[in-house]
Design a protein around this motif. Structure first.
Motif, PDB file in Angstrom:
ATOM      1  N   ALA A 257      -5.138   4.983  -9.030  1.00 48.56           N
ATOM      2  CA  ALA A 257      -5.969   3.782  -9.211  1.00 48.56           C
ATOM      3  C   ALA A 257      -5.099   2.537  -9.342  1.00 48.56           C
ATOM      4  O   ALA A 257      -5.409   1.493  -8.762  1.00 48.56           O
ATOM      5  N   VAL A 258      -4.008   2.642 -10.080  1.00 49.59           N
ATOM      6  CA  VAL A 258      -3.092   1.502 -10.224  1.00 49.59           C
ATOM      7  C   VAL A 258      -2.473   1.158  -8.874  1.00 49.59           C
ATOM      8  O   VAL A 258      -2.430  -0.008  -8.476  1.00 49.59           O
ATOM      9  N   SER A 259      -2.031   2.194  -8.160  1.00 50.00           N
ATOM     10  CA  SER A 259      -1.352   1.937  -6.883  1.00 50.00           C
ATOM     11  C   SER A 259      -2.311   1.479  -5.782  1.00 50.00           C
ATOM     12  O   SER A 259      -1.874   0.886  -4.798  1.00 50.00           O
ATOM     13  N   VAL A 260      -3.602   1.711  -5.940  1.00 46.48           N
ATOM     14  CA  VAL A 260      -4.592   1.193  -4.994  1.00 46.48           C
ATOM     15  C   VAL A 260      -5.038  -0.217  -5.411  1.00 46.48           C
ATOM     16  O   VAL A 260      -5.237  -1.095  -4.564  1.00 46.48           O
ATOM     17  N   SER A 261      -5.166  -0.443  -6.707  1.00 43.58           N
ATOM     18  CA  SER A 261      -5.678  -1.726  -7.205  1.00 43.58           C
ATOM     19  C   SER A 261      -4.735  -2.896  -6.940  1.00 43.58           C
ATOM     20  O   SER A 261      -5.192  -3.975  -6.559  1.00 43.58           O
ATOM     21  N   PHE A 262      -3.450  -2.714  -7.154  1.00 43.98           N
ATOM     22  CA  PHE A 262      -2.529  -3.835  -6.995  1.00 43.98           C
ATOM     23  C   PHE A 262      -2.491  -4.385  -5.568  1.00 43.98           C
ATOM     24  O   PHE A 262      -2.557  -5.602  -5.374  1.00 43.98           O
ATOM     25  N   PRO A 263      -2.410  -3.542  -4.530  1.00 41.37           N
ATOM     26  CA  PRO A 263      -2.437  -4.136  -3.183  1.00 41.37           C
ATOM     27  C   PRO A 263      -3.766  -4.801  -2.858  1.00 41.37           C
ATOM     28  O   PRO A 263      -3.789  -5.814  -2.146  1.00 41.37           O
ATOM     29  N   LEU A 264      -4.859  -4.254  -3.367  1.00 45.70           N
ATOM     30  CA  LEU A 264      -6.142  -4.927  -3.151  1.00 45.70           C
ATOM     31  C   LEU A 264      -6.121  -6.312  -3.792  1.00 45.70           C
ATOM     32  O   LEU A 264      -6.617  -7.277  -3.216  1.00 45.70           O
ATOM     33  N   TYR A 265      -5.526  -6.398  -4.979  1.00 44.61           N
ATOM     34  CA  TYR A 265      -5.388  -7.685  -5.663  1.00 44.61           C
ATOM     35  C   TYR A 265      -4.516  -8.629  -4.834  1.00 44.61           C
ATOM     36  O   TYR A 265      -4.838  -9.812  -4.680  1.00 44.61           O
ATOM     37  N   VAL A 266      -3.427  -8.097  -4.284  1.00 43.19           N
ATOM     38  CA  VAL A 266      -2.533  -8.893  -3.442  1.00 43.19           C
ATOM     39  C   VAL A 266      -3.283  -9.451  -2.232  1.00 43.19           C
ATOM     40  O   VAL A 266      -3.050 -10.578  -1.808  1.00 43.19           O
ATOM     41  N   TYR A 267      -4.223  -8.687  -1.700  1.00 42.70           N
ATOM     42  CA  TYR A 267      -5.012  -9.123  -0.546  1.00 42.70           C
ATOM     43  C   TYR A 267      -6.227  -9.963  -0.937  1.00 42.70           C
ATOM     44  O   TYR A 267      -7.054 -10.274  -0.102  1.00 42.70           O
ATOM     45  N   GLY A 268      -6.344 -10.307  -2.222  1.00 45.39           N
ATOM     46  CA  GLY A 268      -7.374 -11.252  -2.633  1.00 45.39           C
ATOM     47  C   GLY A 268      -8.644 -10.656  -3.210  1.00 45.39           C
ATOM     48  O   GLY A 268      -9.600 -11.391  -3.461  1.00 45.39           O
ATOM     49  N   VAL A 269      -8.697  -9.356  -3.430  1.00 48.54           N
ATOM     50  CA  VAL A 269      -9.885  -8.756  -4.041  1.00 48.54           C
ATOM     51  C   VAL A 269      -9.804  -9.053  -5.537  1.00 48.54           C
ATOM     52  O   VAL A 269      -8.837  -8.687  -6.207  1.00 48.54           O
ATOM     53  N   ARG A 270     -10.804  -9.729  -6.058  1.00 49.82           N
ATOM     54  CA  ARG A 270     -10.769 -10.169  -7.455  1.00 49.82           C
ATOM     55  C   ARG A 270     -12.075  -9.835  -8.160  1.00 49.82           C
ATOM     56  O   ARG A 270     -13.060  -9.435  -7.539  1.00 49.82           O
ATOM     57  N   GLY A 271     -12.071 -10.073  -9.468  1.00 43.56           N
ATOM     58  CA  GLY A 271     -13.269  -9.933 -10.276  1.00 43.56           C
ATOM     59  C   GLY A 271     -13.812  -8.517 -10.291  1.00 43.56           C
ATOM     60  O   GLY A 271     -13.062  -7.547 -10.291  1.00 43.56           O
ATOM     61  N   LEU A 272     -15.120  -8.412 -10.280  1.00 43.76           N
ATOM     62  CA  LEU A 272     -15.795  -7.117 -10.345  1.00 43.76           C
ATOM     63  C   LEU A 272     -15.541  -6.277  -9.100  1.00 43.76           C
ATOM     64  O   LEU A 272     -15.586  -5.042  -9.154  1.00 43.76           O
TER      65      LEU A 272
ATOM     66  N   PHE B  73       0.810  -1.220   0.000  1.00 44.15           N
ATOM     67  CA  PHE B  73       0.000   0.000   0.000  1.00 44.15           C
ATOM     68  C   PHE B  73       0.847   1.276   0.000  1.00 44.15           C
ATOM     69  O   PHE B  73       0.320   2.371  -0.152  1.00 44.15           O
ATOM     70  N   LEU B  74       2.158   1.150   0.145  1.00 45.78           N
ATOM     71  CA  LEU B  74       3.033   2.322   0.211  1.00 45.78           C
ATOM     72  C   LEU B  74       2.938   3.206  -1.040  1.00 45.78           C
ATOM     73  O   LEU B  74       2.819   4.434  -0.903  1.00 45.78           O
ATOM     74  N   PRO B  75       2.970   2.653  -2.274  1.00 40.43           N
ATOM     75  CA  PRO B  75       2.817   3.528  -3.446  1.00 40.43           C
ATOM     76  C   PRO B  75       1.496   4.304  -3.451  1.00 40.43           C
ATOM     77  O   PRO B  75       1.467   5.478  -3.841  1.00 40.43           O
ATOM     78  N   ALA B  76       0.421   3.689  -2.985  1.00 37.07           N
ATOM     79  CA  ALA B  76      -0.868   4.388  -2.921  1.00 37.07           C
ATOM     80  C   ALA B  76      -0.795   5.539  -1.929  1.00 37.07           C
ATOM     81  O   ALA B  76      -1.289   6.643  -2.209  1.00 37.07           O
ATOM     82  N   LEU B  77      -0.192   5.309  -0.775  1.00 35.96           N
ATOM     83  CA  LEU B  77      -0.066   6.372   0.216  1.00 35.96           C
ATOM     84  C   LEU B  77       0.811   7.510  -0.310  1.00 35.96           C
ATOM     85  O   LEU B  77       0.523   8.691  -0.053  1.00 35.96           O
ATOM     86  N   LEU B  78       1.840   7.169  -1.051  1.00 31.77           N
ATOM     87  CA  LEU B  78       2.693   8.204  -1.654  1.00 31.77           C
ATOM     88  C   LEU B  78       1.924   9.019  -2.690  1.00 31.77           C
ATOM     89  O   LEU B  78       2.046  10.252  -2.742  1.00 31.77           O
TER      90      LEU B  78
END
Length: 170
Positions: A88-103, A15-20
């Motif tokens: 959006a990219v920096s928020v999406s990737f950590p969410l994906y890492v934590y298992g948020v998928r699909g829609l 989440f560090l890139p998103a916070l930055l």
């Protein structure tokens, strides 16, 4: 065991890139109207001067000023889209890492980023020479949409190529 431990320790850092990005966007929004305008004008001027040199156009100073003023507004709006694309990219990737998928991934990441865009515009109402703009939230949302779609595409391509289960390889 060490891999599991390292993943557990390093995962929150995703989440560090998103916070930055959030702090960068907030700092840009905290600039007064004159400083913000000067910064984007300088960027516009750099673009025009680079085009003048690259294409050997031999423009005069008055022509450079004219074209700089013509592109100044689009450059400001493109900067908005780019900031929120990166958010959006920096928020999406950590969410994906934590298992948020699909829609849920674009809905959650997009909702968070558009919500931040609205809050950021509200924040600008307290800054000298600045004001909130629903048009800017819409422009930011275009950047957010592009960002979450790019992440969705990258995640999908990763799943069907690099990360696909070994049993399905042919």
């Amino acid at each position: 065991m060490i891999r599991t431990f390292l993943r557990a320790v390093l995962k929150p850092f995703s989440f560090l890139p998103a916070l930055l990005m959030i702090s960068l966007i907030f700092s840009f929004s905290a600039q007064d109207g004159e400083t913000s305008g000067e910064l984007s004008y300088e960027v516009s001027e750099l673009i025009v001067e680079a085009a003048n040199e690259a294409f050997e156009l031999h423009w005069t100073d008055s022509q450079i000023r004219y074209y700089t003023e013509r592109i100044h507004h689009p450059v400001r709006k493109l900067a908005h889209m780019t900031e929120y694309f990166l958010l959006a990219v920096s928020v999406s990737f950590p969410l994906y890492v934590y298992g948020v998928r699909g829609l849920w991934l674009p809905l959650l990441a997009g909702g968070l980023c558009v919500g931040f865009a609205a809050l950021d515009e509200y924040h600008q109402s307290f800054v000298a020479g600045r004001g909130p703009s629903s048009r800017d939230v819409l422009i930011d949302s275009v950047g957010v949409l592009a960002g979450v779609l790019v992440v969705q595409l990258i995640c999908f391509l990763g799943r069907v190529t690099v990360l696909r289960p070994l049993g399905r390889r042919k």
